[in-house]
Design a protein around this motif. Structure first.
Motif, mmCIF file in Angstrom:
data_model
loop_
_atom_site.group_PDB
_atom_site.id
_atom_site.type_symbol
_atom_site.label_atom_id
_atom_site.label_comp_id
_atom_site.label_asym_id
_atom_site.label_seq_id
_atom_site.Cartn_x
_atom_site.Cartn_y
_atom_site.Cartn_z
ATOM 1 N N UNK A 17 -5.603 -36.053 -79.894
ATOM 2 C CA UNK A 17 -6.394 -34.983 -80.498
ATOM 3 C C UNK A 17 -7.293 -35.549 -81.597
ATOM 4 N N UNK A 18 -6.736 -36.439 -82.422
ATOM 5 C CA UNK A 18 -7.514 -37.042 -83.517
ATOM 6 C C UNK A 18 -8.668 -37.865 -82.947
ATOM 7 N N UNK A 19 -8.394 -38.646 -81.890
ATOM 8 C CA UNK A 19 -9.451 -39.460 -81.274
ATOM 9 C C UNK A 19 -10.547 -38.573 -80.705
ATOM 10 N N UNK A 20 -10.162 -37.525 -80.007
ATOM 11 C CA UNK A 20 -11.140 -36.668 -79.347
ATOM 12 C C UNK A 20 -11.957 -35.840 -80.336
ATOM 13 N N UNK A 21 -11.413 -35.660 -81.542
ATOM 14 C CA UNK A 21 -12.196 -34.982 -82.576
ATOM 15 C C UNK A 21 -13.432 -35.796 -82.957
ATOM 16 N N UNK A 76 -12.544 -30.937 -78.426
ATOM 17 C CA UNK A 76 -11.320 -30.182 -78.667
ATOM 18 C C UNK A 76 -11.530 -29.162 -79.779
ATOM 19 N N UNK A 77 -10.786 -28.090 -79.686
ATOM 20 C CA UNK A 77 -10.805 -27.030 -80.687
ATOM 21 C C UNK A 77 -9.407 -26.885 -81.269
ATOM 22 N N UNK A 78 -9.266 -26.243 -82.421
ATOM 23 C CA UNK A 78 -7.939 -26.091 -83.030
ATOM 24 C C UNK A 78 -6.897 -25.483 -82.089
ATOM 25 N N UNK A 79 -7.324 -24.555 -81.234
ATOM 26 C CA UNK A 79 -6.352 -23.932 -80.330
ATOM 27 C C UNK A 79 -5.862 -24.875 -79.234
#
Length: 278
Positions: free
Chosen positions: A265-269, A252-255
């Motif tokens: 999102x946190x997990x995928x980071x 994932x990216x910020x966008x």
């Protein structure tokens, strides 16, 4: 059959900018960050006063966490149905049908004037959820629970459930074939949802149509009348898996943040795609 999109004319909710401030923000609402009552006119007072509530129109303020860094600088008005092509992959036939019968819309002064006084104040431009069959009726002629104003996108699920339970079967504007289909699906559907994953889908899909939580309730962060330019899959994992160019790059990216549930999102980071070799 009601139109899926009924954009109307965007309404400017803040005073027109000076010549030096004018830019490409026609038809948008500028966020107001000031909390000083002395510099707020009655037309620009968007404060929300509420106490704890278990209704579809919100939960206590301290349960809704707003990420100030992710707040949009421009807000829009308009109307769009909740239904998405991806619904059938995650929701029951009844839930898919219900999402076709309701829309997200920006409140007008007329919508606010007919509301029963509560501790939850609604301001012009705030997004509500309403029955598409009677939205064109004068607000005072709409039947019970034709519209709801959830305080956050996490409450949209409950607002639709309220419209299902208290309004759809009574609404005189619902065509006979739609009513018959509703009663048929409702009789076939088992009670309850599929769990937290199903409810999370409602949050993720709300973000996809441009809805965002703000201290002033739900708002449109983009014009709902304009199709989204970037095609985003709600199944971000499938999207990554099908894109071989993402190997050795972050998932994932910020966008991507506006389109993915915060916890996901946190997990995928913490993850990275890889390609197996022999």
């Amino acid at each position: 059959t009601p139109q899926a999109h009924s954009p109307g004319t965007p309404k400017l909710l803040t005073p027109p900018p000076s010549d030096g401030q004018r830019g490409s923000t026609k038809g948008v609402i500028e966020m107001q960050h000031s909390t000083d009552k002395s510099d707020m006119s009655p037309s620009s007072d968007f404060r929300i006063h509420r106490t704890s509530s278990m209704s579809s129109e919100g939960t206590a303020n301290n349960s809704v966490i707003i990420d100030e860094s992710a707040m949009p600088t421009e807000l829009f008005t308009g109307k769009i149905t909740l239904a998405l092509p991806e619904d059938k992959m995650s929701l029951s036939p009844l839930r898919c049908f219900l999402r076709q019968q309701v829309c997200a819309f920006s409140a007008t002064e007329e919508d606010i004037a007919v509301r029963t006084p509560t501790t939850f104040s609604v301001s012009v431009g705030q997004v509500g959820i309403g029955c598409i069959h009677c939205m064109n009726q004068p607000a005072k002629l709409r039947l019970n629970r034709a519209v709801c104003f959830p305080f956050s996108i996490a409450r949209i699920y409950q607002s639709v459930a309220d419209i299902q339970r208290f309004h759809l079967s009574e609404c005189k504007m619902v065509p006979k074939d739609i009513r018959d289909k509703f009663l048929e699906l409702q009789s076939q559907s088992s009670k309850g949802s599929k769990g937290l994953a199903t409810r999370q889908y409602w949050v993720t899909s709300a973000k996809k149509i441009g809805l965002v939580d703000t201290p002033k309730g739900i708002r449109f962060c983009r014009d709902p009348a304009v199709p989204e330019q970037k095609s985003v899959s709600l199944d971000i994992l499938a999207q990554v898996a099908s894109n071989v160019t993402t190997v050795n790059r972050p998932l994932v990216l910020p966008e991507d943040k506006p389109y993915i549930a915060e916890f996901l999102y946190v997990v995928m980071e913490q993850l990275q795609p890889c390609r197996f070799t022999e």
